[in-house]
Design an enzyme around this catalytic site. Structure first.
Site, PDB file in Angstrom:
ATOM      1  N   GLU A  97     -14.265   1.370  50.473  1.00 28.59           N
ATOM      2  CA  GLU A  97     -15.277   0.479  51.455  1.00 28.59           C
ATOM      3  C   GLU A  97     -14.684  -0.302  52.444  1.00 28.59           C
ATOM      4  OE1 GLU A  97     -17.501  -0.447  48.104  1.00 28.59           O
ATOM      5  OE2 GLU A  97     -18.204   1.580  47.674  1.00 28.59           O
ATOM      6  N   GLY A 173     -20.250   6.283  43.747  1.00 28.78           N
ATOM      7  CA  GLY A 173     -21.561   5.848  44.119  1.00 28.78           C
ATOM      8  C   GLY A 173     -22.369   7.066  44.365  1.00 28.78           C
TER       9      GLY A 173
END
Ligand code: 13P
Length: 251
Positions: A97, A173
């Site tokens: 990320e 995720g």
């Protein structure tokens, strides 16, 4: 010496209140936890001190990022020296990320890794390929290139402060966990690469953990793989099942 199993909880930008953070800590504080596993949790920086002061002493605390300079005009950043001063022993670096949303390059991550180790932090260093890269058969090459930048700037002795987290981007995720075969294959490749580029003993001693949609339902099988030395858990680290993941090697 066998490598000590390691389970990290990366809370990311969650939860969204101090009360919810307290509830997670209360669950961990009252649980029966596998005492042979090293446990590290990484709350948002705003909550680091609260968590440090309230979590049981067997659980260590980690930042989710840091800068590479000790101090200075870098608005919004936290330095490795400040983390050490606050008794925060770990930092996560190179998370996908950070690479994707904040443009962090492998070279920049290597610089931060070096600075963090110099300040005496320990580092959870994240690497991993995208789905496109995996489908093009480039997983090993992509991960090696990410690691190469770090190998280039560290001394052999620095590696005792590093845990490598293999986190395939397509598994983060998404609910699409790597199979234990995929995790083992990629992590054995990482160990082989570290053996060749750093040394066989560093490869033997470095923990390589898996991250990406780890849950209580899949952690047990993943944990049986010889090169899976633990987990870096995102979403499930905010839930009571994190306890089961920590205890995944118990019967
Ligand atoms: P999830 O467990 O939510 O897939 O996140 C994994 C991760 O990015 C841990 O750093």
């Amino acid at each position: 010496m066998p490598r000590q199993f390691f389970v990290g909880g990366n809370f990311k930008m969650n939860p969204s209140s101090r009360d919810q953070t307290k509830s997670i800590i209360n669950i961990l504080n009252s649980a029966d936890l596998d005492s042979t596993t090293e446990i590290v949790i990484a709350p948002p920086s705003l909550y680091l001190m609260d968590v440090k002061e309230t979590v049981r002493s067997e659980i260590q605390v980690s930042a989710q990022n840091c800068h590479h300079k000790d101090s200075g005009a870098f608005t919004g950043e936290i330095s490795p020296v400040q983390l050490v001063d606050a008794n925060i022993p770990w930092v996560i670096l190179g998370h996908s990320e950070r690479r994707t949303h904040f443009g962090e390059t492998s070279e920049f991550i290597a610089q931060k890794t070096k600075a963090a180790l110099k300040a005496t932090l320990k580092v959870i260093l994240c690497v991993g390929e995208t789905l496109e890269e995996r489908e093009a058969g480039k997983t090993a090459a992509v991960v090696q290139k990410q690691l190469q930048a770090v190998v280039d700037v560290l001394q052999e002795s620095d590696w005792s402060g590093i845990v490598i987290a293999y986190e395939p981007v397509w598994a983060i995720g998404t609910g699409r966990v790597a199979t234990s075969f995929q995790a083992e294959e990629a992590q054995l490749d990482i160990r082989t690469y570290i053996s060749q580029s750093v040394s066989p003993s560093v490869a033997e001693n470095t923990r390589i953990i898996y991250g990406g949609s780890v849950t209580a339902a899949n952690s047990k099988e993943l944990s049986t793989q010889p090169d899976v030395d633990g987990f870096l858990v995102g979403g499930a680290s905010l839930k009571p099942e994190f306890v089961n993941i920590i205890n995944s090697r118990l019967t």
